[in-house]
Design a protein around this motif. Structure first.
Motif: not given
Length: 334
Positions: A126-129, A139-153, A155-162
Motif C-alpha cells: 500500500l505504501f509503496k504504491a 494514506i498515513f492519515d487514513e491508516v494511522a492508529g488503524r493498521f499497525p506499523l511494521h519495520v519495512e513500512v 522504512s518506506i515512509i521515512l525514505d519518502d519523507c527524506l
C-alpha cells in the motif's frame, strides 16, 4: 464449455473448473473469465466454490475491473457467504498493481472489519504504491492508529519523507514507531531522521545524534560530512559543532570534515570562525589544498583578518585571479 460438456463425467467437477479459470484469470482475460464462469455455473450446473470466487476476484482485480469485483462480492453476499481472507488479499494486490490505492485501502478496511488480520506485506505494498503517486502523507492519515506499523513500512515512509523533505510526517511516524516499540536501528531510520532534522535546523537532530552514539550506531565519516553539508544549507552551526565534537572524540578530524565545517561557518556569515579553523588544521598535522587556501583567503578578507590573508599569500605559491582580488581588497581596507 462444449469440451467440458462432451466429457462431463471426467471434467465436470469444481477442481477442473478451477484449473481452467485460474489460467484465464492469470492471463488477464476478464471478459473470457466472466463468460466461462457463467457457462460453468449456468450451462453445466457446476456450483462455484469459495476457491472459484477467489480466482474471479484475482482475475478482475488484476486488470483493475472494480465493477466486476463488486459483482463477485455481491454474489457472495447473496449466497450468504463472505469474502475469504485470501479473496481480500488477491483483490488488494490486484488493485494496488493497477494504482487503485483508494479501492485497495477500502478493501483492507473491509477485511479488518470482518475480523481478518492485515498481513504486513499488504501494508508495505500500500505504501509503496502511495510513494509512487506522492500520497504517503494522505494514506498515513487514513491508516494511522488503524493498521499497525511494521519495520519495512516505517522504512518506506521515512525514505519518502527524506525525498519529499516532509519533516512533519517524519515526526509523526517516528512517534508511532516508538509507541509501538519498533526498533529504529534495524533499518537505518536514524540516518534518515538525523538528515531530515538537520536540514530543518531542528534541535531534535542533536538528540537523535546523541542517541545514535549511545546505541553504538556506526557513524561514518561520510555521514558526518553529509550532515555538515545539510547544516550549512540550514544555517545550523550548533549541530555542526556537535558533529565535530563527536569526530574529535572518536579519533580526530580530516580535511573533508574541516572543509565541510568551514562551509557551514561561511554560509552562516561566521567568517572569523572559518578562519580560526586554519590553526586547528595545522595543529592536526593536515595541509589545506588549493581550494581550501582560496576559501580561507576570501574569508580572511571578509572578516578583516588581513594578517591571515598576507600569511596565506606567502604560503600559497600560486594565486588565481580571485585570490589576487582578495589581497587587493585587503590592502584597500588597510
Amino acid at each position: 464449455i462444449d469440451h467440458f460438456r462432451s466429457h462431463l463425467i471426467v471434467l465436470g467437477n469444481a477442481k477442473m473448473v478451477l484449473l481452467v479459470l485460474d489460467e484465464v484469470a492469470r492471463a488477464g482475460q476478464a471478459e473470457a473469465l466472466e463468460q466461462l464462469a457463467r457457462g460453468f455455473r449456468m450451462d453445466l450446473r457446476i456450483a462455484p466454490t469459495i476457491q472459484t470466487f477467489e480466482v474471479l476476484l484475482m482475475g478482475y482485480a488484476s486488470v483493475g475491473d472494480e465493477q466486476r469485483v463488486a459483482g463477485v462480492i455481491g454474489e457472495l453476499s447473496r449466497c450468504r457467504r463472505g469474502v475469504s481472507a485470501r479473496g481480500f488479499l488477491l483483490t488488494i494486490k490486484g488493485f494496488l498493481h493497477n494504482g487503485l490505492i483508494d479501492s485497495a485501502l477500502q478493501k483492507m478496511q473491509d477485511m479488518q472489519d470482518v475480523g481478518f488480520q492485515i498481513p504486513p506485506f499488504a501494508v508495505v505494498q500500500l505504501f509503496k504504491a502511495a510513494c509512487e503517486r506522492q500520497r504517503v502523507s494522505e494514506i498515513f492519515d487514513e491508516v494511522a492508529g488503524r493498521f499497525p506499523l511494521h519495520v519495512e513500512v516505517v522504512s518506506i515512509i521515512l525514505d519518502d519523507c527524506l525525498k519529499q523533505n516532509n519533516v512533519a510526517l517524519a515526526k509523526r511516524v517516528e512517534k508511532q514507531a516508538r509507541d509501538e516499540e519498533i526498533p529504529l536501528k534495524k533499518f537505518g531510520a536514524y540516518d534518515v531522521l538525523v538528515k531530515l532534522y538537520a536540514l530543518h535546523a531542528d534541535l531534535y537532530a542533536i538528540d537523535i545524534f546523541k542517541e545514535m552514539q549511545e546505541l553504538d550506531f556506526h557513524i561514518s565519516e561520510g555521514l558526518c560530512v553529509g550532515l555538515l553539508a545539510r547544516c550549512g544549507d540550514a544555517r545550523f552551526p550548533r549541530f555542526a559543532e556537535e558533529i565535530v565534537r563527536f569526530c574529535r572524540s572518536r579519533g580526530g578530524m580530516t580535511l573533508c570534515l574541516y572543509s565541510a565545517l568551514m562551509k557551514v561557518y561561511a554560509y552562516c556569515g561566521m567568517y572569523g570562525k572559518a578562519c580560526d579553523l586554519y590553526d586547528d588544521i595545522l595543529r592536526d598535522g593536515l595541509e589545506p589544498d588549493a581550494i581550501m587556501y582560496g576559501c580561507l583567503m576570501k574569508f580572511s578578507v571578509e572578516c578583516g583578518r588581513t594578517d591571515l590573508s598576507q600569511r596565506l599569500s606567502k604560503i600559497t605559491p600560486k594565486l588565481d585571479i580571485q585570490n589576487y582580488m582578495s589581497l587587493i581588497r585587503a590592502a584597500g581596507r588597510d
